[in-house]
Design a protein around this motif. Structure first.
Motif, PDB file in Angstrom:
ATOM      1  N   GLN A  59       0.864  -1.288   0.033  1.00 21.84           N
ATOM      2  CA  GLN A  59       0.089   0.008  -0.023  1.00 21.84           C
ATOM      3  C   GLN A  59       0.929   1.183   0.106  1.00 21.84           C
ATOM      4  OE1 GLN A  59      -3.587  -0.101   0.183  1.00 21.84           O
ATOM      5  NE2 GLN A  59      -3.049   2.174  -0.383  1.00 21.84           N
ATOM      6  N   VAL A  60       0.751   2.158  -1.214  1.00 22.76           N
ATOM      7  CA  VAL A  60       1.698   3.277  -1.262  1.00 22.76           C
ATOM      8  C   VAL A  60       1.064   4.268  -0.519  1.00 22.76           C
ATOM      9  CG1 VAL A  60       2.931   4.850  -2.563  1.00 22.76           C
ATOM     10  CG2 VAL A  60       2.773   2.343  -3.123  1.00 22.76           C
ATOM     11  N   VAL A  61       1.563   4.947   0.626  1.00 24.33           N
ATOM     12  CA  VAL A  61       0.856   6.018   1.448  1.00 24.33           C
ATOM     13  C   VAL A  61       1.905   7.393   1.044  1.00 24.33           C
ATOM     14  CG1 VAL A  61       0.348   6.682   3.406  1.00 24.33           C
ATOM     15  CG2 VAL A  61      -0.036   4.462   3.003  1.00 24.33           C
ATOM     16  N   ILE A  62       1.176   8.354   0.615  1.00 26.42           N
ATOM     17  CA  ILE A  62       1.753   9.676   0.552  1.00 26.42           C
ATOM     18  C   ILE A  62       1.253  10.579   1.958  1.00 26.42           C
ATOM     19  CG2 ILE A  62       2.151  11.497  -0.903  1.00 26.42           C
ATOM     20  CD1 ILE A  62       3.192   8.942  -1.854  1.00 26.42           C
ATOM     21  N   LYS A  63       2.436  11.139   2.572  1.00 23.92           N
ATOM     22  CA  LYS A  63       2.135  12.078   3.549  1.00 23.92           C
ATOM     23  C   LYS A  63       2.475  13.499   2.985  1.00 23.92           C
ATOM     24  CE  LYS A  63       0.984   8.789   6.802  1.00 23.92           C
ATOM     25  NZ  LYS A  63      -0.198   8.919   7.652  1.00 23.92           N
ATOM     26  N   ALA A  64       1.620  14.027   2.896  1.00 21.89           N
ATOM     27  CA  ALA A  64       1.608  15.269   1.930  1.00 21.89           C
ATOM     28  C   ALA A  64       1.777  16.327   3.212  1.00 21.89           C
ATOM     29  CB  ALA A  64       0.558  15.766   1.197  1.00 21.89           C
ATOM     30  N   SER A  65       2.838  17.182   3.331  1.00 22.89           N
ATOM     31  CA  SER A  65       3.206  18.041   4.465  1.00 22.89           C
ATOM     32  C   SER A  65       1.961  19.320   4.451  1.00 22.89           C
ATOM     33  CB  SER A  65       4.471  18.764   4.574  1.00 22.89           C
ATOM     34  OG  SER A  65       5.284  17.452   4.566  1.00 22.89           O
ATOM     35  N   LEU A  66       1.210  19.758   5.270  1.00 26.77           N
ATOM     36  CA  LEU A  66       0.616  20.681   5.422  1.00 26.77           C
ATOM     37  C   LEU A  66       0.803  21.855   6.755  1.00 26.77           C
ATOM     38  CD1 LEU A  66      -2.002  22.272   4.163  1.00 26.77           C
ATOM     39  CD2 LEU A  66      -3.477  20.895   5.553  1.00 26.77           C
ATOM     40  N   ASP A  67       1.361  22.833   6.699  1.00 28.68           N
ATOM     41  CA  ASP A  67       1.629  23.578   7.827  1.00 28.68           C
ATOM     42  C   ASP A  67       0.578  24.783   8.072  1.00 28.68           C
ATOM     43  OD1 ASP A  67       4.078  22.076   8.585  1.00 28.68           O
ATOM     44  OD2 ASP A  67       4.946  23.244   6.745  1.00 28.68           O
ATOM     45  N   GLY A  68      -0.307  24.788   7.399  1.00 32.00           N
ATOM     46  CA  GLY A  68      -1.510  25.869   7.576  1.00 32.00           C
ATOM     47  C   GLY A  68      -2.174  25.875   6.604  1.00 32.00           C
ATOM     48  N   TRP A  69      -3.251  26.841   6.579  1.00 31.14           N
ATOM     49  CA  TRP A  69      -4.388  26.747   5.396  1.00 31.14           C
ATOM     50  C   TRP A  69      -4.090  28.181   4.650  1.00 31.14           C
ATOM     51  CZ3 TRP A  69      -6.613  22.502   4.382  1.00 31.14           C
ATOM     52  CH2 TRP A  69      -7.520  22.609   3.250  1.00 31.14           C
ATOM     53  N   GLY A  70      -3.842  27.822   3.200  1.00 32.60           N
ATOM     54  CA  GLY A  70      -3.802  28.891   2.407  1.00 32.60           C
ATOM     55  C   GLY A  70      -2.451  29.799   2.502  1.00 32.60           C
ATOM     56  N   ALA A  71      -2.529  30.986   2.526  1.00 30.63           N
ATOM     57  CA  ALA A  71      -1.261  31.805   2.692  1.00 30.63           C
ATOM     58  C   ALA A  71      -0.544  31.558   3.942  1.00 30.63           C
ATOM     59  CB  ALA A  71      -1.857  33.220   2.618  1.00 30.63           C
ATOM     60  N   ASP A  72      -1.131  31.008   5.209  1.00 27.51           N
ATOM     61  CA  ASP A  72      -0.401  30.697   6.188  1.00 27.51           C
ATOM     62  C   ASP A  72       0.467  29.487   5.876  1.00 27.51           C
ATOM     63  OD1 ASP A  72      -1.572  32.406   7.993  1.00 27.51           O
ATOM     64  OD2 ASP A  72      -3.164  30.977   8.697  1.00 27.51           O
ATOM     65  N   HIS A  73       0.110  28.540   4.953  1.00 32.43           N
ATOM     66  CA  HIS A  73       0.920  27.305   4.467  1.00 32.43           C
ATOM     67  C   HIS A  73       2.186  27.948   3.801  1.00 32.43           C
ATOM     68  CE1 HIS A  73       2.107  23.341   3.392  1.00 32.43           C
ATOM     69  NE2 HIS A  73       2.198  24.058   2.194  1.00 32.43           N
ATOM     70  N   ASP A  74       1.835  28.902   2.846  1.00 28.71           N
ATOM     71  CA  ASP A  74       3.030  29.449   1.850  1.00 28.71           C
ATOM     72  C   ASP A  74       3.976  30.126   2.875  1.00 28.71           C
ATOM     73  OD1 ASP A  74       1.383  28.413  -0.138  1.00 28.71           O
ATOM     74  OD2 ASP A  74       0.887  30.397  -0.914  1.00 28.71           O
ATOM     75  N   ARG A  75       3.385  30.970   3.769  1.00 29.73           N
ATOM     76  CA  ARG A  75       4.411  31.884   4.707  1.00 29.73           C
ATOM     77  C   ARG A  75       5.483  30.938   5.329  1.00 29.73           C
ATOM     78  NH1 ARG A  75       3.793  33.514   9.966  1.00 29.73           N
ATOM     79  NH2 ARG A  75       1.720  32.803   9.853  1.00 29.73           N
ATOM     80  N   LEU A  76       4.924  29.802   6.091  1.00 31.39           N
ATOM     81  CA  LEU A  76       5.474  28.976   6.944  1.00 31.39           C
ATOM     82  C   LEU A  76       6.519  28.026   6.043  1.00 31.39           C
ATOM     83  CD1 LEU A  76       2.528  27.849   9.148  1.00 31.39           C
ATOM     84  CD2 LEU A  76       4.709  29.150   9.716  1.00 31.39           C
TER      85      LEU A  76
END
Length: 163
Positions: A59-76
């Motif tokens: 089973q291939v599992v991808i853990k996509a990193s998410l540090d915030g929503w929208g612009a917060d993610h981009d900034r972080l």
């Protein structure tokens, strides 16, 4: 048996699918888990598709990193447009029908998890102030280093609140 790849961005390695296949041929892992910062949706999609075809019983599992929503993610992350690349990556991997349940659970869990997270300082906070905030807020130092501290006075214990 699980195979967890890490170390920066695994999808940057040109032989990632060959590495997974070699592990698969010799150990037959139940899960192949790969974290990603999602900056290359097409590369990730093609690589995941190849790994899934070459390792059909894993089973291939991808853990996509998410540090915030929208612009917060981009900034972080320090990358303008990273949140949109995250969304595109999730959509592309989802369309492959590889690890759908696990991917969905990971995203829902990350978004729904109640935390007491708060930012300790803004990204443009000067280094000395960051160190003081970490020392007092995280480690509980009662008195941060004075502005007159030098490496020699610190080493001598002149400005350290405990010995």
């Amino acid at each position: 048996l699980w195979l967890l790849l890490s170390g920066g961005e695994p999808f940057l390695h040109p032989e990632i699918s060959a590495i997974c296949r070699a592990f698969y041929l010799h150990t037959r892992p139940t899960f192949i888990v790969i974290p990603t910062n999602c900056l290359q949706p097409r590369v990730i999609e093609a690589t995941v598709d190849r790994i899934a075809r070459e390792c059909p019983r894993s089973q291939v599992v991808i853990k996509a990193s998410l540090d915030g929503w929208g612009a917060d993610h981009d900034r972080l992350r320090g990358v303008e447009g990273n949140f949109e690349l995250f969304r595109e990556t999730v959509e592309r991997v989802w369309a492959l029908k590889v690890g759908r349940r696990e991917l969905a659970e990971a995203v829902v869990t990350a978004c729904a998890k109640k935390t007491h997270f708060r930012f300790l300082y803004e990204l443009d906070t000067p280094l000395r102030k960051r160190i003081e905030l970490i020392a007092t807020q995280v480690y509980g130092v009662s008195r941060p280093l004075s502005r007159w501290s030098t490496p020699s006075t610190i080493h001598a214990g002149a400005d350290v609140p405990f010995r």
